[in-house]
Scaffold this motif. Structure first.
Motif, mmCIF file in Angstrom:
data_model
loop_
_atom_site.group_PDB
_atom_site.id
_atom_site.type_symbol
_atom_site.label_atom_id
_atom_site.label_comp_id
_atom_site.label_asym_id
_atom_site.label_seq_id
_atom_site.Cartn_x
_atom_site.Cartn_y
_atom_site.Cartn_z
ATOM 1 N N ASP A 1 -3.496 3.511 -11.487
ATOM 2 C CA ASP A 1 -4.022 2.155 -11.358
ATOM 3 C C ASP A 1 -3.960 1.684 -9.909
ATOM 4 O O ASP A 1 -2.864 1.591 -9.323
ATOM 5 C CB ASP A 1 -3.223 1.178 -12.234
ATOM 6 N N TYR A 2 -5.122 1.435 -9.335
ATOM 7 C CA TYR A 2 -5.276 0.738 -8.048
ATOM 8 C C TYR A 2 -4.948 1.556 -6.795
ATOM 9 O O TYR A 2 -5.619 1.404 -5.775
ATOM 10 C CB TYR A 2 -4.437 -0.551 -7.992
ATOM 11 N N PHE A 3 -3.900 2.379 -6.821
ATOM 12 C CA PHE A 3 -3.374 2.938 -5.574
ATOM 13 C C PHE A 3 -3.539 4.445 -5.441
ATOM 14 O O PHE A 3 -2.989 5.042 -4.522
ATOM 15 C CB PHE A 3 -1.884 2.581 -5.430
ATOM 16 N N SER A 4 -4.284 5.077 -6.315
ATOM 17 C CA SER A 4 -4.429 6.530 -6.264
ATOM 18 C C SER A 4 -5.240 6.962 -5.041
ATOM 19 O O SER A 4 -6.385 6.552 -4.865
ATOM 20 C CB SER A 4 -5.101 7.041 -7.536
ATOM 21 N N SER B 1 -2.778 -9.570 -15.394
ATOM 22 C CA SER B 1 -2.908 -8.185 -14.951
ATOM 23 C C SER B 1 -1.564 -7.452 -15.021
ATOM 24 O O SER B 1 -0.512 -8.060 -15.243
ATOM 25 C CB SER B 1 -3.446 -8.128 -13.523
ATOM 26 N N ASN B 2 -1.635 -6.142 -14.803
ATOM 27 C CA ASN B 2 -0.417 -5.320 -14.748
ATOM 28 C C ASN B 2 -0.035 -4.999 -13.307
ATOM 29 O O ASN B 2 0.671 -4.021 -13.045
ATOM 30 C CB ASN B 2 -0.618 -4.017 -15.532
ATOM 31 N N LEU B 3 -0.505 -5.809 -12.365
ATOM 32 C CA LEU B 3 -0.332 -5.511 -10.950
ATOM 33 C C LEU B 3 1.139 -5.448 -10.541
ATOM 34 O O LEU B 3 1.555 -4.533 -9.812
ATOM 35 C CB LEU B 3 -1.067 -6.550 -10.098
ATOM 36 N N VAL B 4 1.952 -6.396 -11.003
ATOM 37 C CA VAL B 4 3.373 -6.402 -10.642
ATOM 38 C C VAL B 4 4.056 -5.142 -11.166
ATOM 39 O O VAL B 4 4.834 -4.491 -10.451
ATOM 40 C CB VAL B 4 4.074 -7.659 -11.198
ATOM 41 N N LYS B 5 3.742 -4.770 -12.393
ATOM 42 C CA LYS B 5 4.314 -3.553 -12.993
ATOM 43 C C LYS B 5 3.916 -2.319 -12.179
ATOM 44 O O LYS B 5 4.751 -1.436 -11.921
ATOM 45 C CB LYS B 5 3.830 -3.425 -14.433
ATOM 46 N N TYR C 1 6.080 0.431 -9.909
ATOM 47 C CA TYR C 1 5.924 1.865 -10.138
ATOM 48 C C TYR C 1 5.640 2.600 -8.819
ATOM 49 O O TYR C 1 6.206 3.654 -8.533
ATOM 50 C CB TYR C 1 4.797 2.095 -11.142
ATOM 51 N N VAL C 2 4.787 1.992 -7.994
ATOM 52 C CA VAL C 2 4.473 2.572 -6.688
ATOM 53 C C VAL C 2 5.726 2.669 -5.824
ATOM 54 O O VAL C 2 5.949 3.662 -5.109
ATOM 55 C CB VAL C 2 3.396 1.727 -5.963
ATOM 56 N N ASP C 3 6.562 1.654 -5.896
ATOM 57 C CA ASP C 3 7.782 1.621 -5.095
ATOM 58 C C ASP C 3 8.771 2.707 -5.526
ATOM 59 O O ASP C 3 9.517 3.251 -4.707
ATOM 60 C CB ASP C 3 8.429 0.240 -5.220
#
Length: 261
Positions: free
Chosen positions: A37-40, A17-21, A25-27
């Motif tokens: 991705d995921y956190f919107s 997955s691209n979860l770490v990336k 990005y979120v940080d």
């Protein structure tokens, strides 16, 4: 990346997955809504509000009568029955013949972005009535019959199944004539059109009439998925309705202590 779709992530799923990336990005990104991705927050807001709009008694469960109202009765009763049977994906609500919020998330994401691999798997299982791994003309006709009835009721130009079958076969180009596999649809450039023709009349008509607004939106935002575009439009609509509601609450209509009109 979890093709087993058991709502769990293995170490291999995590690595692929691209979860770490995305976490990095979120940080770094102060505006969470730029992270699609995921956190919107916008994506969450749309999902939750769409569920809440359908859940009339607010028991956090949807029945068939609730779900058929989605997108102004866009889905046919036959595909809704397949959803509630667990054919598209086993239901996790724990209540027979009810969709929970998590079930609804799978459904709405698959409904609004039928190009994703997850959505193709979801809807393929729904259309594959006998579970043999192929969609046949018989199964396509079973679902399309309800579309024919809807077209007739709405005074739309009726497209006969024989014509649809030829068009869909030419579009999908199945490796085995008369048998459409999941791989055939993954290779097809327009799997969403295939599914919409069978069970979503609104999107079928939009495609058939080549809606210029939709075409312009897709060309203007090639970096977005269909779900991203849908969520963006719905979030703007919901935010506007909320603002209008707050504005109406502030208006003095001449209540107690006010001037008579």
């Amino acid at each position: 990346n979890n093709r087993v779709e058991n709502d769990k992530m293995t170490q291999l799923d995590f690595v692929k997955s691209n979860l770490v990336k995305v976490l990095k990005y979120v940080d770094e990104e102060p505006d969470i809504n730029k992270v699609l991705d995921y956190f919107s927050y916008e994506h969450f807001y749309v999902l939750y509000c769409k569920f809440w709009e359908l859940d009339n008694d607010h028991d956090f469960l949807l029945d068939r009568d609730d779900l058929v109202k989605l997108s102004n009765y866009a889905l046919t009763y036959r595909i809704v029955d397949r959803i509630f049977s667990g054919a598209c994906k086993p239901l996790s609500s724990g209540t027979p013949d009810k969709l929970g919020y998590q079930d609804f998330i799978w459904l709405l994401l698959s409904e609004e972005d039928k190009h994703s691999e997850t959505a193709i798997r979801y809807w393929f299982r729904g259309i594959d009535l006998d579970g043999d791994g192929y969609i046949t003309p018989h199964e396509m006709e079973y679902f399309y019959k309800e579309q024919l009835h809807r077209m007739d009721c709405l005074a739309q130009e009726v497209v006969q199944f024989e014509d649809i079958l030829c068009q869909m076969t030419d579009m999908v180009k199945p490796a085995r004539e008369g048998y459409i596999s999941m791989l055939d649809l993954k290779r097809c450039k327009q799997p969403g059109v295939f599914f919409n023709v069978l069970f979503n009349l609104t999107k079928f008509i939009q495609y058939d009439q080549k809606d210029p607004g939709q075409i312009f939106n897709e060309r203007a935002t090639p970096e977005l998925t269909d779900w991203d575009r849908y969520a963006k439009i719905e979030y703007a609509r919901l935010a506007m309705e909320e603002d209008q509601g707050e504005y109406a609450d502030e208006i003095d209509f001449g209540g107690e202590g006010g001037d008579d009109v």
